[in-house]
Design a protein around this motif. Structure first.
Motif, mmCIF file in Angstrom:
data_model
loop_
_atom_site.group_PDB
_atom_site.id
_atom_site.type_symbol
_atom_site.label_atom_id
_atom_site.label_comp_id
_atom_site.label_asym_id
_atom_site.label_seq_id
_atom_site.Cartn_x
_atom_site.Cartn_y
_atom_site.Cartn_z
ATOM 1 N N THR A 22 35.840 18.981 57.603
ATOM 2 C CA THR A 22 34.963 19.996 58.173
ATOM 3 C C THR A 22 34.714 21.113 57.175
ATOM 4 N N THR A 23 33.481 21.594 57.136
ATOM 5 C CA THR A 23 33.152 22.703 56.239
ATOM 6 C C THR A 23 33.469 24.039 56.917
ATOM 7 N N VAL A 24 33.589 25.059 56.095
ATOM 8 C CA VAL A 24 33.813 26.411 56.603
ATOM 9 C C VAL A 24 32.662 26.807 57.518
ATOM 10 N N ARG A 25 31.426 26.438 57.164
ATOM 11 C CA ARG A 25 30.261 26.786 57.994
ATOM 12 C C ARG A 25 30.424 26.259 59.415
ATOM 13 N N GLU A 26 30.894 25.022 59.579
ATOM 14 C CA GLU A 26 31.087 24.448 60.910
ATOM 15 C C GLU A 26 32.132 25.237 61.690
ATOM 16 N N VAL A 27 33.213 25.615 61.024
ATOM 17 C CA VAL A 27 34.277 26.382 61.684
ATOM 18 C C VAL A 27 33.757 27.754 62.094
ATOM 19 N N VAL A 28 33.059 28.430 61.181
ATOM 20 C CA VAL A 28 32.514 29.760 61.477
ATOM 21 C C VAL A 28 31.555 29.684 62.662
ATOM 22 N N ASP A 29 30.653 28.726 62.644
ATOM 23 C CA ASP A 29 29.682 28.595 63.734
ATOM 24 C C ASP A 29 30.379 28.377 65.073
ATOM 25 N N ASP A 30 31.450 27.592 65.067
ATOM 26 C CA ASP A 30 32.163 27.341 66.316
ATOM 27 C C ASP A 30 32.914 28.580 66.798
ATOM 28 N N ILE A 31 33.591 29.263 65.910
ATOM 29 C CA ILE A 31 34.310 30.486 66.296
ATOM 30 C C ILE A 31 33.331 31.545 66.796
ATOM 31 N N ASN A 32 32.165 31.645 66.139
ATOM 32 C CA ASN A 32 31.176 32.659 66.514
ATOM 33 C C ASN A 32 30.563 32.434 67.894
ATOM 34 N N ARG A 33 30.858 31.339 68.532
ATOM 35 C CA ARG A 33 30.419 31.124 69.918
ATOM 36 C C ARG A 33 31.160 32.056 70.878
ATOM 37 N N TRP A 54 48.695 23.187 53.947
ATOM 38 C CA TRP A 54 48.301 22.765 55.293
ATOM 39 C C TRP A 54 46.997 21.978 55.295
ATOM 40 N N LEU A 55 46.125 22.250 54.315
ATOM 41 C CA LEU A 55 44.825 21.585 54.258
ATOM 42 C C LEU A 55 44.610 20.937 52.896
ATOM 43 N N ARG A 56 43.893 19.823 52.885
ATOM 44 C CA ARG A 56 43.384 19.263 51.643
ATOM 45 C C ARG A 56 41.869 19.453 51.700
ATOM 46 N N ARG A 57 41.240 19.425 50.538
ATOM 47 C CA ARG A 57 39.800 19.649 50.516
ATOM 48 C C ARG A 57 39.135 18.814 49.435
ATOM 49 N N HIS A 58 37.854 18.571 49.662
ATOM 50 C CA HIS A 58 37.032 17.898 48.658
ATOM 51 C C HIS A 58 35.617 18.460 48.758
ATOM 52 N N LYS A 59 34.900 18.372 47.661
ATOM 53 C CA LYS A 59 33.546 18.938 47.601
ATOM 54 C C LYS A 59 32.558 18.073 48.378
ATOM 55 N N VAL A 60 31.699 18.767 49.121
ATOM 56 C CA VAL A 60 30.561 18.144 49.788
ATOM 57 C C VAL A 60 29.361 19.002 49.394
ATOM 58 N N GLY A 61 28.613 18.547 48.411
ATOM 59 C CA GLY A 61 27.563 19.389 47.847
ATOM 60 C C GLY A 61 28.206 20.569 47.143
ATOM 61 N N ARG A 62 27.826 21.778 47.570
ATOM 62 C CA ARG A 62 28.408 22.980 46.971
ATOM 63 C C ARG A 62 29.569 23.536 47.798
ATOM 64 N N ALA A 63 29.817 22.955 48.947
ATOM 65 C CA ALA A 63 30.858 23.465 49.857
ATOM 66 C C ALA A 63 32.109 22.589 49.802
ATOM 67 N N TRP A 64 33.212 23.155 50.294
ATOM 68 C CA TRP A 64 34.447 22.399 50.460
ATOM 69 C C TRP A 64 34.497 21.855 51.889
ATOM 70 N N ALA A 65 34.974 20.629 52.034
ATOM 71 C CA ALA A 65 35.279 20.064 53.350
ATOM 72 C C ALA A 65 36.794 20.015 53.456
ATOM 73 N N TYR A 66 37.318 20.561 54.524
ATOM 74 C CA TYR A 66 38.768 20.667 54.724
ATOM 75 C C TYR A 66 39.238 19.709 55.812
ATOM 76 N N GLU A 67 40.474 19.229 55.652
ATOM 77 C CA GLU A 67 41.120 18.444 56.706
ATOM 78 C C GLU A 67 42.624 18.685 56.641
ATOM 79 N N PRO A 68 43.286 18.582 57.792
ATOM 80 C CA PRO A 68 44.734 18.856 57.836
ATOM 81 C C PRO A 68 45.535 17.828 57.034
ATOM 82 N N VAL A 69 46.596 18.321 56.411
ATOM 83 C CA VAL A 69 47.545 17.458 55.717
ATOM 84 C C VAL A 69 48.593 16.973 56.711
ATOM 85 N N ARG A 70 48.998 17.866 57.614
ATOM 86 C CA ARG A 70 49.999 17.559 58.641
ATOM 87 C C ARG A 70 49.395 17.749 60.029
ATOM 88 N N GLY A 71 49.923 17.021 60.994
ATOM 89 C CA GLY A 71 49.407 17.090 62.353
ATOM 90 C C GLY A 71 49.972 18.256 63.150
#
Length: 131
Positions: A22-33, A54-71
């Motif tokens: 998930t990108t930061v933009r997706e998280v921000v948009d959801d929290i801003n609800r 806690w998170l690993r990340r990889h580039k998606v275009g110019r943004a980072w996509a994050y996902e949990p390392v641990r559950g």
């Protein structure tokens, strides 16, 4: 294990629930609800969670996509172990904990204890031993 801060927990909760990078933009948009949070604030906290492991990340275009390392379960178990480790009388702390459990939680604990017990005796059974 240190307890997650409020925004850290909000971010992790979403990532655990969504179960996908998930990108930061997706998280921000959801929290801003429900409340306003700045993009840069979430970006900074996601980077901190990445540096803490806690998170690993990889580039998606110019943004980072994050996902949990641990559950979420690993996080909860770590908090429980920490709390128990702070007690001078572990048995008493466990007794108080169990006394206040719901029947549902008690049954889940009982099932977990039985499952762990089976795992520990499994090699003996495979080697021809009996229970």
């Amino acid at each position: 294990m240190r307890r997650l801060g409020d925004l850290e927990a909000e971010i992790m909760d979403r990532l655990w629930r969504w179960q996908r990078p998930t990108t930061v933009r997706e998280v921000v948009d959801d929290i801003n609800r429900t409340r306003t949070v700045a993009y840069t604030t979430v970006m900074t906290v996601a980077d901190i969670l990445h540096r803490k492991g806690w998170l690993r990340r990889h580039k998606v275009g110019r943004a980072w996509a994050y996902e949990p390392v641990r559950g979420r379960e690993d996080y909860t178990a770590g908090l429980m172990q920490d709390a128990l480790g702070r007690s001078e009388d572990r048995q008493a702390a466990l007794m108080r904990f169990v006394e206040h459990m719901s029947q549902e939680d008690f049954a889940a604990l009982d099932a977990a204890l039985r499952a762990v017990g089976r795992e520990e005796t499994a090699p003996a059974v495979e080697a021809g031993g009996e229970r």
